[in-house]
Write an enzyme that holds these catalytic residues in place. Structure first.
Site, short mmCIF file in Angstrom:
data_model
loop_
_atom_site.label_atom_id
_atom_site.label_comp_id
_atom_site.label_asym_id
_atom_site.label_seq_id
_atom_site.Cartn_x
_atom_site.Cartn_y
_atom_site.Cartn_z
N HIS A 125 -22.77 51.76 -18.95
CA HIS A 125 -22.06 52.60 -17.97
C HIS A 125 -20.59 52.83 -18.32
O HIS A 125 -19.92 53.62 -17.64
CB HIS A 125 -22.13 51.98 -16.57
CG HIS A 125 -23.51 51.92 -15.99
ND1 HIS A 125 -24.34 53.02 -15.92
CD2 HIS A 125 -24.22 50.88 -15.47
CE1 HIS A 125 -25.50 52.66 -15.37
NE2 HIS A 125 -25.47 51.37 -15.10
N ASP A 162 -33.18 50.96 -19.72
CA ASP A 162 -32.62 50.42 -18.47
C ASP A 162 -32.97 51.39 -17.33
O ASP A 162 -33.04 52.61 -17.54
CB ASP A 162 -31.11 50.29 -18.61
CG ASP A 162 -30.46 49.55 -17.45
OD1 ASP A 162 -30.15 48.36 -17.62
OD2 ASP A 162 -30.25 50.17 -16.38
N HIS A 164 -31.23 52.35 -14.92
CA HIS A 164 -30.11 53.23 -14.59
C HIS A 164 -29.79 54.13 -15.79
O HIS A 164 -29.91 53.70 -16.93
CB HIS A 164 -28.87 52.41 -14.22
CG HIS A 164 -29.09 51.46 -13.08
ND1 HIS A 164 -29.41 50.13 -13.27
CD2 HIS A 164 -29.07 51.68 -11.75
CE1 HIS A 164 -29.56 49.56 -12.09
NE2 HIS A 164 -29.36 50.47 -11.14
N ASP A 246 -34.29 46.16 -15.71
CA ASP A 246 -34.25 46.36 -14.27
C ASP A 246 -35.22 47.45 -13.79
O ASP A 246 -35.26 47.74 -12.59
CB ASP A 246 -32.82 46.63 -13.78
CG ASP A 246 -32.03 47.56 -14.69
OD1 ASP A 246 -32.62 48.14 -15.63
OD2 ASP A 246 -30.81 47.70 -14.46
#
Ligand SMILES: [Zn+2]
Length: 312
Positions: A125, A162, A164, A246
């Site tokens: 991120h 991931d 996200h 995740d």
């Protein structure tokens, strides 16, 4: 040929406020799982600190200077609602990025066939000049640029599973025709980017958003239909993986329903592609994963496949 496991105790020294999901116990759980007998043959190496020169391949100097200036001597310095600088944060973050640099070196020197970096804080991120989403430096991009600029590679691929979207990775490589970035992620979800029409300046970004509730079949279809063909067409000389776990069904931060078997499957698919395209060269680094037992068993499933394929 074998598989490297790169980590460092300093990665435990980034201690988020109580109740924060990105906690040191995540890495302790992964490390404990990788202590099992079946992982005895991993080549275990301590992560070095990434240098300013390594980090500057992904971030401007003022990003580094701003973080150093804001790092507290004690307590917490919030950057946003969920990203905090502590006294140990920047050392941990430099170990996390340095692990990926070393992994690239080891794979390029043929000391190992592939490598897994068990590190935190995560990186995908972190944008060019913005720490966010628990991330400070774009670890995987620092590694990718090292492969390009220190080892003379011309094309590398980053695959991010991931849950996200890796907005930071996308931001850092948007204009870089040498880097293909392919991501599967739940959408809508934090950070809000990752629509399929976000393609990068050279059409080299491949976003595969997945709806909440999607299970392994939907994930695998996206991987087979978009990610793998795009990577294959790009013909990378190394595949880097942003390995977040995740998307597991038990993860508390998202709503996909993957299992350990899905992560193992994706890993095997990427290993097979790397075998065909680039002599098996894979560098994987830990991103998210917030249910401790699901994270540990998923990371173990991932590394198990890397090891099996690393002997190929
Ligand atoms: Zn994540």
């Amino acid at each position: 040929m074998s598989t490297a496991l790169i980590t460092h105790a300093d990665c435990l020294g980034h201690v988020n406020p109580p109740g924060h999901p990105e906690r040191r116990e995540r890495l302790e759980a992964v490390n404990a799982a990788l202590e099992a007998e079946e992982f005895a043959y991993l080549v275990r190496v301590e992560a070095p600190l990434a240098t300013d020169a390594h980090l500057r391949r992904a971030h401007p100097a003022d990003h580094l200077a701003t973080l150093e200036a804001r790092a507290p001597r004690q307590g917490y310095a919030p950057i946003d609602g969920d990203t905090f600088l502590m006294p140990g944060t920047l050392t941990a973050a430099r170990r996390a990025a340095g692990a990926v640099v070393l992994a690239v070196d080891m794979v390029m020197r043929r000391e190992v066939r592939n490598a897994f970096c068990a590190v935190r804080p995560p990186g995908h991120h972190a944008e060019s000049a913005t720490a966010m989403g628990f991330c400070f430096f774009g670890n995987v991009v620092v590694g990718a640029r090292h492969a390009l600029e220190a080892h003379g590679m011309e094309r590398v691929a980053i695959v991010d599973f991931d849950v996200h979207h890796g907005n930071g990775t996308q931001d850092l490589v948007w204009d870089d025709a040498r880097v293909l970035f392919a991501s599967t992620h739940q959408m809508p979800l934090y950070p809000g980017t990752g629509a399929s029409d976000e393609r990068g300046a050279h059409g080299q970004i491949v976003n595969v958003p997945l709806p909440a509730g999607a299970s392994g079949g939907v994930f695998r279809a996206g991987f087979l239909g978009r990610v793998l063909p795009e990577v294959e067409a790009f013909a990378p000389q190394m595949i880097l993986i942003s390995a977040g776990f995740d998307a597991h069904a038990r993860d508390p931060l998202a709503n996909l329903n993957l299992t350990e078997a899905d992560f193992a499957w994706a890993t095997a698919q990427l290993c097979a592609l790397a075998d065909r395209l680039c002599d098996g060269r894979i560098v994987s680094t830990l991103e998210g994963g917030y249910d401790l037992s699901a994270l540990a068993s998923s990371a173990a499933a991932h590394v198990r496949v890397l090891m099996e394929r690393g002997h190929g």
